[in-house]
Design an enzyme around this catalytic site. Structure first.
Site, PDB file in Angstrom:
ATOM      1  CB  THR A   8      -0.955   0.032   1.207  1.00 19.66           C
ATOM      2  OG1 THR A   8      -0.201   0.206   2.414  1.00 19.66           O
ATOM      3  CG2 THR A   8      -1.767  -1.248   1.287  1.00 19.66           C
ATOM      4  N   GLY A   9       0.383   2.312  -0.582  1.00 22.74           N
ATOM      5  CA  GLY A   9       1.195   3.525  -0.679  1.00 22.74           C
ATOM      6  C   GLY A   9       2.422   3.337  -1.533  1.00 22.74           C
ATOM      7  CB  ALA A  10       3.129   1.060  -4.350  1.00 21.60           C
ATOM      8  CB  SER A  11       2.389   6.412  -5.706  1.00 15.76           C
ATOM      9  OG  SER A  11       1.679   6.963  -4.612  1.00 15.76           O
ATOM     10  N   GLY A  12       4.654   6.445  -3.161  1.00 15.64           N
ATOM     11  CA  GLY A  12       5.552   7.297  -2.390  1.00 15.64           C
ATOM     12  C   GLY A  12       6.993   6.836  -2.480  1.00 15.64           C
ATOM     13  CB  ILE A  14       9.129   4.598   1.965  1.00 16.86           C
ATOM     14  CG1 ILE A  14      10.061   5.574   2.689  1.00 16.86           C
ATOM     15  CG2 ILE A  14       9.187   3.216   2.615  1.00 16.86           C
ATOM     16  CD1 ILE A  14       9.718   5.799   4.153  1.00 16.86           C
ATOM     17  N   GLY A  15       7.566   3.554  -0.631  1.00 18.63           N
ATOM     18  CA  GLY A  15       6.839   2.504  -1.334  1.00 18.63           C
ATOM     19  C   GLY A  15       7.523   2.091  -2.617  1.00 18.63           C
ATOM     20  CB  SER A 135       6.925   6.520  12.587  1.00 20.60           C
ATOM     21  OG  SER A 135       7.667   7.652  12.971  1.00 20.60           O
ATOM     22  CE1 TYR A 148       3.065   9.770  10.426  1.00 14.79           C
ATOM     23  CE2 TYR A 148       4.886   9.994  11.985  1.00 14.79           C
ATOM     24  CZ  TYR A 148       4.390   9.521  10.788  1.00 14.79           C
ATOM     25  OH  TYR A 148       5.196   8.797   9.951  1.00 14.79           O
TER      26      TYR A 148
END
Length: 240
Positions: A8-12, A14-15, A135, A148
């Site tokens: 998930t969040g592969a476009s960032g 880290i992803g 985190s 957060y």
């Protein structure tokens, strides 16, 4: 036989680093994104150098039914990397309720419900791994990032509890806890502020997305086959 991992969040930043690392390992990937279709298209282009299958899936995980939209497009599955998320800065008393609710949905409720929807696929195989990208602030907390820190701490508790529940089924659950990483999430900091952070880190540098990808790769691999319920701190010694 191909092994499929959902990121998930592969476009960032880290992803994408995780995707490249796992593709190099020989995995096929489900690449979740929400709005950044261009980044996903570029990522898939870069993945063409490897010999896997790479499937983009668009879903808004801030919506209550977003996880269902994602889960319905996942078929064969061998692992999950819960990486989607965003930061939320500010004093607690100044946080907007809408922003806080969105953060909780993306970082806590959606990973929990998405795992519930997909884990039968792993149980059926009696093997698999789940990684949660948490985190450093989930471990120790940070002023001006109370919300957060709260959701990141919840992610760590989720990984630890789920690891005990799924261990009898042969499924391992772990978390990584990055420190300060050179991604757009740090774009709001001035050069002087970033320099001050580096001075606090014993290894005297910020992390890279590749550093985090290496940790995820290890926890998915057979090299970590006897590790579950663990939080791997990747922070240059900033918090130990």
């Amino acid at each position: 036989m191909k092994k499929f991992i959902l990121i998930t969040g592969a476009s960032g930043a880290i992803g994408q680093a995780i995707a490249l690392k796992l593709a190099n390992r020989g995995y096929s990937l489900y690449l979740h994104y929400n709005q950044n279709q261009e980044a996903i298209q570029n990522l898939i282009h870069n993945l063409e150098a490897f010999d896997g299958e790479y499937i983009p899936i668009m879903a808004d995980l801030s919506l209550p039914n977003g996880y269902q939209q994602l889960a319905s497009q996942v078929f064969s599955l061998d692992g999950i990397v819960h990486n989607a998320g965003h930061s939320l800065y500010g004093l607690l008393q100044e946080l907007a309720e809408e922003d806080t609710a969105k953060l909780l949905q993306v970082s806590v409720t959606t990973p929990l419900l998405l795992t519930k929807a997909l884990v039968p696929k792993l149980i059926a195989k009696k093997e698999g791994a789940i990684i949660v990208v948490s985190s450093i602030w989930g471990q120790t907390g940070a002023a001006f990032e109370v919300a957060y820190s709260t959701v990141k701490g919840a992610q760590i508790s989720f990984a630890k509890a789920l690891s005990k529940e799924l261990a009898p089924s042969g499924i391992r659950v772990n978390a990584v806890a990055p420190g300060a990483v050179e991604t757009p999430m740090l774009s709001g900091f001035s050069p002087d502020e970033l320099s001050a952070v580096r001075e606090e880190i014993p290894l005297s540098r910020l992390g890279t997305p590749g550093d985090i990808a290496n940790g995820v790769d290890f926890l998915l691999s057979e090299e970590s086959s006897y590790i579950t319920g663990h939080v791997l701190a990747i922070n240059g010694g900033w918090y130990i």
